[in-house]
Write a protein that holds these residues in place. Structure first.
Motif, PDB file in Angstrom:
ATOM      1  N   UNK A   8      71.448  89.129  89.371  1.00  0.00           N
ATOM      2  CA  UNK A   8      70.178  89.813  89.062  1.00  0.00           C
ATOM      3  C   UNK A   8      70.340  91.014  88.141  1.00  0.00           C
ATOM      4  N   UNK A   9      71.568  91.504  87.961  1.00  0.00           N
ATOM      5  CA  UNK A   9      71.776  92.624  87.061  1.00  0.00           C
ATOM      6  C   UNK A   9      71.786  93.971  87.765  1.00  0.00           C
ATOM      7  N   UNK A  10      72.336  94.969  87.051  1.00  0.00           N
ATOM      8  CA  UNK A  10      72.515  96.302  87.636  1.00  0.00           C
ATOM      9  C   UNK A  10      71.190  96.970  87.983  1.00  0.00           C
ATOM     10  N   UNK A  11      70.226  96.868  87.080  1.00  0.00           N
ATOM     11  CA  UNK A  11      68.962  97.569  87.278  1.00  0.00           C
ATOM     12  C   UNK A  11      68.240  97.062  88.520  1.00  0.00           C
ATOM     13  N   UNK A  12      68.220  95.759  88.693  1.00  0.00           N
ATOM     14  CA  UNK A  12      67.532  95.169  89.844  1.00  0.00           C
ATOM     15  C   UNK A  12      68.255  95.533  91.151  1.00  0.00           C
ATOM     16  N   UNK A  35      79.869 101.924  95.208  1.00  0.00           N
ATOM     17  CA  UNK A  35      80.543 100.630  95.178  1.00  0.00           C
ATOM     18  C   UNK A  35      79.976  99.742  94.068  1.00  0.00           C
ATOM     19  N   UNK A  36      78.642  99.772  93.947  1.00  0.00           N
ATOM     20  CA  UNK A  36      78.003  98.964  92.898  1.00  0.00           C
ATOM     21  C   UNK A  36      78.454  99.407  91.511  1.00  0.00           C
ATOM     22  N   UNK A  37      78.593 100.720  91.333  1.00  0.00           N
ATOM     23  CA  UNK A  37      79.029 101.232  90.032  1.00  0.00           C
ATOM     24  C   UNK A  37      80.476 100.824  89.727  1.00  0.00           C
ATOM     25  N   UNK A  38      81.346 100.886  90.756  1.00  0.00           N
ATOM     26  CA  UNK A  38      82.745 100.481  90.544  1.00  0.00           C
ATOM     27  C   UNK A  38      82.838  99.006  90.158  1.00  0.00           C
ATOM     28  N   UNK A  39      82.100  98.179  90.883  1.00  0.00           N
ATOM     29  CA  UNK A  39      82.117  96.740  90.590  1.00  0.00           C
ATOM     30  C   UNK A  39      81.542  96.468  89.198  1.00  0.00           C
ATOM     31  N   UNK A  40      80.460  97.186  88.880  1.00  0.00           N
ATOM     32  CA  UNK A  40      79.835  96.992  87.567  1.00  0.00           C
ATOM     33  C   UNK A  40      80.780  97.390  86.446  1.00  0.00           C
TER      34      UNK A  40
END
Length: 205
Positions: A8-12, A35-40
């Motif tokens: 779905x992407x980072x923004x979603x 965690x989301x930022x590290x994975x992204x």
């Protein structure tokens, strides 16, 4: 989390995390976002590496460097050449000359539509570097209009041999490699004779 980011992407994902946090007071929104930022970031790095690898592959396909004879390489240049592509070609050629210990490099520019000052300068630099590695360069495939342009630009190709066509380049290249092989054989014979003579003379030195 990675699958969700990919789907779905980072923004979603960020919107969903904020939405959950507004409904669940104890939701660890900061940790989840970290965690989301590290994975992204890791996904972006992998994409950049894959893109770089793809560019490298395309460059190799666009300008193949082929071993066509003992101690002889062929560089078949095609299409327009910009500074980045010129650098890639030079780096790959020099690495290949070094690894194969090639004695002759044939550069075929039949597929290059235009040789301007930048491309001419790049060719000269590449030829000089190739010669420093001990290989002789034969340039072929220069079309009449390109030859006229090179003369007008004052590009000096005296450090290379010019061949009328690929057949002529191959003939010259084979002659050079045979001459080099003959020199090596003669040197080996001279060393062998010198070794025998030295052994017979005992303490000659």
């Amino acid at each position: 989390m990675r699958s969700l980011l990919e789907e779905v992407g980072e923004e979603r994902v960020a919107e969903e995390i904020v939405s959950i946090a507004s409904e669940v007071p104890d939701f660890p929104v900061v940790k989840v976002l970290q965690q989301a930022l590290r994975i992204s970031a890791k996904m972006r790095q992998e994409q950049e590496e894959a893109l770089s690898q793809l560019r490298q592959t395309l460059s190799e396909l666009a300008t193949p460097i082929i071993r066509i004879w003992t101690d002889m390489l062929l560089v078949a240049m095609t299409g327009n050449i910009d500074s980045q592509r010129a650098q890639d070609i030079a780096e790959r050629l020099l690495n290949r000359v070094s690894s194969t210990r090639a004695k002759v490099v044939i550069v075929d520019v039949t597929g290059v539509p235009m040789i301007d000052t930048m491309v001419g300068g790049f060719l000269i630099e590449m030829f000089n570097a190739t010669r420093l590695l001990g290989a002789k360069v034969i340039l072929t495939g220069i079309r009449p209009e390109v030859a006229s342009t090179l003369v007008k630009l004052g590009v000096d190709f005296q450090m290379v041999s010019i061949a009328r066509d690929l057949e002529d380049a191959l003939r010259q290249g084979i002659a050079i490699t045979m001459e080099e092989a003959q020199k090596r054989r003669q040197l080996a014979l001279n060393l062998a004779k010198g070794g025998v003579g030295e052994g017979n003379e005992g303490n000659a030195f």
